[in-house]
Motif scaffolding. Structure first.
Motif, PDB file in Angstrom:
ATOM      1  N   SER A   1      18.913   9.087  -3.460  1.00  0.00           N
ATOM      2  CA  SER A   1      18.228   9.401  -2.209  1.00  0.00           C
ATOM      3  C   SER A   1      16.734   9.096  -2.317  1.00  0.00           C
ATOM      4  CB  SER A   1      18.406  10.885  -1.884  1.00  0.00           C
ATOM      5  OG  SER A   1      17.648  11.674  -2.798  1.00  0.00           O
ATOM      6  N   VAL A   2      16.045   9.218  -1.180  1.00  0.00           N
ATOM      7  CA  VAL A   2      14.583   9.107  -1.190  1.00  0.00           C
ATOM      8  C   VAL A   2      13.992  10.055  -2.218  1.00  0.00           C
ATOM      9  CG1 VAL A   2      12.484   9.366   0.180  1.00  0.00           C
ATOM     10  CG2 VAL A   2      14.546   8.490   1.261  1.00  0.00           C
ATOM     11  N   PHE A   3      14.537  11.265  -2.300  1.00  0.00           N
ATOM     12  CA  PHE A   3      14.008  12.241  -3.249  1.00  0.00           C
ATOM     13  C   PHE A   3      14.107  11.729  -4.684  1.00  0.00           C
ATOM     14  CE2 PHE A   3      15.703  14.865   0.317  1.00  0.00           C
ATOM     15  CZ  PHE A   3      14.504  15.398   0.752  1.00  0.00           C
ATOM     16  N   HIS A   4      15.234  11.119  -5.038  1.00  0.00           N
ATOM     17  CA  HIS A   4      15.423  10.609  -6.392  1.00  0.00           C
ATOM     18  C   HIS A   4      14.451   9.472  -6.698  1.00  0.00           C
ATOM     19  CE1 HIS A   4      19.329  12.611  -5.635  1.00  0.00           C
ATOM     20  NE2 HIS A   4      19.315  12.842  -6.945  1.00  0.00           N
TER      21      HIS A   4
ATOM     22  N   LEU B   1       7.374   2.587   2.549  1.00  0.00           N
ATOM     23  CA  LEU B   1       6.124   3.251   2.919  1.00  0.00           C
ATOM     24  C   LEU B   1       5.517   3.991   1.733  1.00  0.00           C
ATOM     25  CD1 LEU B   1       7.202   4.696   6.379  1.00  0.00           C
ATOM     26  CD2 LEU B   1       5.318   3.081   6.037  1.00  0.00           C
ATOM     27  N   LEU B   2       6.364   4.633   0.940  1.00  0.00           N
ATOM     28  CA  LEU B   2       5.891   5.368  -0.234  1.00  0.00           C
ATOM     29  C   LEU B   2       5.410   4.435  -1.334  1.00  0.00           C
ATOM     30  CD1 LEU B   2       8.720   8.074  -0.412  1.00  0.00           C
ATOM     31  CD2 LEU B   2       6.305   8.509   0.121  1.00  0.00           C
ATOM     32  N   GLY B   3       5.753   3.153  -1.245  1.00  0.00           N
ATOM     33  CA  GLY B   3       5.340   2.185  -2.251  1.00  0.00           C
ATOM     34  C   GLY B   3       6.102   2.303  -3.549  1.00  0.00           C
TER      35      GLY B   3
ATOM     36  N   MET C   1       0.843  -1.202   0.000  1.00  0.00           N
ATOM     37  CA  MET C   1       0.000   0.000   0.000  1.00  0.00           C
ATOM     38  C   MET C   1       0.876   1.248   0.000  1.00  0.00           C
ATOM     39  SD  MET C   1      -3.045   1.011   2.647  1.00  0.00           S
ATOM     40  CE  MET C   1      -3.990   2.508   2.429  1.00  0.00           C
ATOM     41  N   LYS C   2       0.475   2.249  -0.742  1.00  0.00           N
ATOM     42  CA  LYS C   2       1.252   3.485  -0.817  1.00  0.00           C
ATOM     43  C   LYS C   2       0.774   4.481   0.231  1.00  0.00           C
ATOM     44  CE  LYS C   2       2.451   3.124  -5.698  1.00  0.00           C
ATOM     45  NZ  LYS C   2       2.504   3.803  -7.009  1.00  0.00           N
ATOM     46  N   HIS C   3       1.733   5.132   0.853  1.00  0.00           N
ATOM     47  CA  HIS C   3       1.437   6.130   1.882  1.00  0.00           C
ATOM     48  C   HIS C   3       2.213   7.405   1.574  1.00  0.00           C
ATOM     49  CE1 HIS C   3      -0.255   2.958   4.491  1.00  0.00           C
ATOM     50  NE2 HIS C   3       0.776   2.231   4.098  1.00  0.00           N
ATOM     51  N   LYS C   4       1.731   8.517   2.104  1.00  0.00           N
ATOM     52  CA  LYS C   4       2.521   9.734   2.154  1.00  0.00           C
ATOM     53  C   LYS C   4       3.344   9.706   3.442  1.00  0.00           C
ATOM     54  CE  LYS C   4      -1.076  12.418   1.714  1.00  0.00           C
ATOM     55  NZ  LYS C   4      -1.913  13.640   1.602  1.00  0.00           N
ATOM     56  N   VAL C   5       4.519  10.327   3.395  1.00  0.00           N
ATOM     57  CA  VAL C   5       5.457  10.221   4.521  1.00  0.00           C
ATOM     58  C   VAL C   5       6.026  11.593   4.874  1.00  0.00           C
ATOM     59  CG1 VAL C   5       7.616   9.204   5.337  1.00  0.00           C
ATOM     60  CG2 VAL C   5       6.096   7.857   3.857  1.00  0.00           C
TER      61      VAL C   5
ATOM     62  N   LEU D   1      -1.292  13.364  10.738  1.00  0.00           N
ATOM     63  CA  LEU D   1      -1.831  12.010  10.782  1.00  0.00           C
ATOM     64  C   LEU D   1      -3.228  11.961  10.165  1.00  0.00           C
ATOM     65  CD1 LEU D   1      -0.621  11.097  14.373  1.00  0.00           C
ATOM     66  CD2 LEU D   1       0.291  10.173  12.229  1.00  0.00           C
ATOM     67  N   LEU D   2      -4.047  12.964  10.435  1.00  0.00           N
ATOM     68  CA  LEU D   2      -5.390  13.003   9.856  1.00  0.00           C
ATOM     69  C   LEU D   2      -5.343  13.160   8.343  1.00  0.00           C
ATOM     70  CD1 LEU D   2      -7.274  15.178  12.494  1.00  0.00           C
ATOM     71  CD2 LEU D   2      -7.601  12.736  12.036  1.00  0.00           C
ATOM     72  N   ALA D   3      -4.285  13.794   7.840  1.00  0.00           N
ATOM     73  CA  ALA D   3      -4.116  13.952   6.395  1.00  0.00           C
ATOM     74  C   ALA D   3      -3.549  12.691   5.738  1.00  0.00           C
ATOM     75  CB  ALA D   3      -3.210  15.146   6.100  1.00  0.00           C
ATOM     76  N   GLY D   4      -3.298  11.653   6.540  1.00  0.00           N
ATOM     77  CA  GLY D   4      -2.867  10.381   5.988  1.00  0.00           C
ATOM     78  C   GLY D   4      -1.378  10.161   5.929  1.00  0.00           C
ATOM     79  N   TYR D   5      -0.613  11.042   6.576  1.00  0.00           N
ATOM     80  CA  TYR D   5       0.842  10.879   6.553  1.00  0.00           C
ATOM     81  C   TYR D   5       1.294   9.870   7.605  1.00  0.00           C
ATOM     82  CZ  TYR D   5       1.633  14.814   3.404  1.00  0.00           C
ATOM     83  OH  TYR D   5       1.655  15.637   2.307  1.00  0.00           O
ATOM     84  N   GLN D   6       2.298   9.089   7.233  1.00  0.00           N
ATOM     85  CA  GLN D   6       3.060   8.287   8.186  1.00  0.00           C
ATOM     86  C   GLN D   6       4.245   9.152   8.616  1.00  0.00           C
ATOM     87  OE1 GLN D   6       1.624   5.175   8.907  1.00  0.00           O
ATOM     88  NE2 GLN D   6       0.101   6.075   7.534  1.00  0.00           N
ATOM     89  N   VAL D   7       4.534   9.215   9.909  1.00  0.00           N
ATOM     90  CA  VAL D   7       5.508  10.175  10.433  1.00  0.00           C
ATOM     91  C   VAL D   7       6.643   9.438  11.138  1.00  0.00           C
ATOM     92  CG1 VAL D   7       5.857  12.177  11.928  1.00  0.00           C
ATOM     93  CG2 VAL D   7       3.662  11.883  10.724  1.00  0.00           C
TER      94      VAL D   7
END
Length: 271
Positions: free
Chosen positions: A78-81, A253-255, A1-5, A194-200
């Motif tokens: 990196s994660v960004f790339h 986490l980002l999938g 599953m894809k998440h925002k982080v 967290l309410l916006a769906g981000y994993q922190v």
């Protein structure tokens, strides 16, 4: 599953101080909605090498970013790339060394302070260069990026804890109170994230010693916290994550596809 982080790097935060001074984060842990782990940072325990380690999963002696005065673009992925290659959006409110590692080097304030460029690894950025730049402003910068650009991956990187440590040392009211202040600022944003769906994930690059520095092998220099919050995490108290596994874990986490080590036990098994 894809998440925002969202990845928060509280620069210079020692594990012991994080454990006893950050009451809001510990309230989530006590409620079973977060977990706190101990990470041992890689060597040398210096900022720029460990930014590179956290964001690429590569140790300093392998990355070549072995001290703070090496100012060049990273040679690593990196994660960004990875996120950009997968079509995701990226943002950072961070110290200017992050911009120099992954966007453009050298940092030119008039060009790079506020970044909005879809072709760069960090598409949206607010970057600062004074260690005493207020954490309150930095978190507001980050929230501006989140609200206006809804990035899939957001790096938040304040510097005041490290700044207090260099001025006053580990065993000082100023250092401890800087950590408490960051915890209070986080309280203004965490629930919304967290309410916006981000994993922190909330961690640090290195700790601090009583000589008002860091670079060696003392536990107070190397042991840093990792708080995780969100429904994608296992919250297993027995996990022993490594700093080199943060990049791969965020990518997971980002999938998105990646070739980095990760700590799978941090994550809740897929249904």
């Amino acid at each position: 599953m894809k998440h925002k982080v969202i990845l928060v790097v509280l620069d210079g935060l020692n594990y012991t101080v994080a454990n006893h001074a950050m009451g809001h984060l510990q309230a989530y842990v006590g409620a079973g909605r977060a977990a706190l782990y101990t990470l041992t940072c890689e060597l040398p325990a210096l900022s720029r090498p460990l930014y590179e380690c956290i964001l690429t999963g590569v140790t300093p002696i392998e990355s070549g970013i072995v001290h703070n005065h090496i100012s060049r673009l990273s040679h690593q992925r990196s994660v960004f790339h990875y996120a950009r290659e997968a079509g995701l959006s990226t943002a950072a409110a961070a110290y200017h060394w992050i911009s120099e590692l992954y966007n453009r080097s050298p940092f030119i304030a008039a060009r790079d302070r506020h970044t909005q460029d879809s072709d760069l690894p960090i598409q949206y950025g607010h970057f600062y260069w004074s260690d005493h730049y207020p954490d309150s402003h930095l978190f507001a910068d980050a929230e501006h990026l989140r609200v206006n650009h809804t990035p899939d991956f957001l790096l938040v990187h304040p510097m005041n804890i490290d700044d207090a440590g260099h001025k006053h040392g580990l065993d000082s009211a100023q250092y401890r109170n800087s950590a408490r202040s960051a915890d209070i600022i986080l309280a203004d944003y965490l629930q919304g994230w967290l309410l916006a769906g981000y994993q922190v994930l909330i961690t640090a690059d290195h700790g601090m010693n009583n000589d008002r520095s860091h670079n060696g092998l003392l536990p107070e220099e190397r042991e840093v916290p990792l708080f995780v919050l969100g429904d994608a995490f296992s919250l297993n108290p027995d996990v022993m994550p490594k700093q080199t596994e943060l990049c791969g874990t965020v990518c997971e986490l980002l999938g998105i596809a990646h070739d980095k080590p990760l700590c799978r036990d941090l994550l809740r098994p897929a249904p």
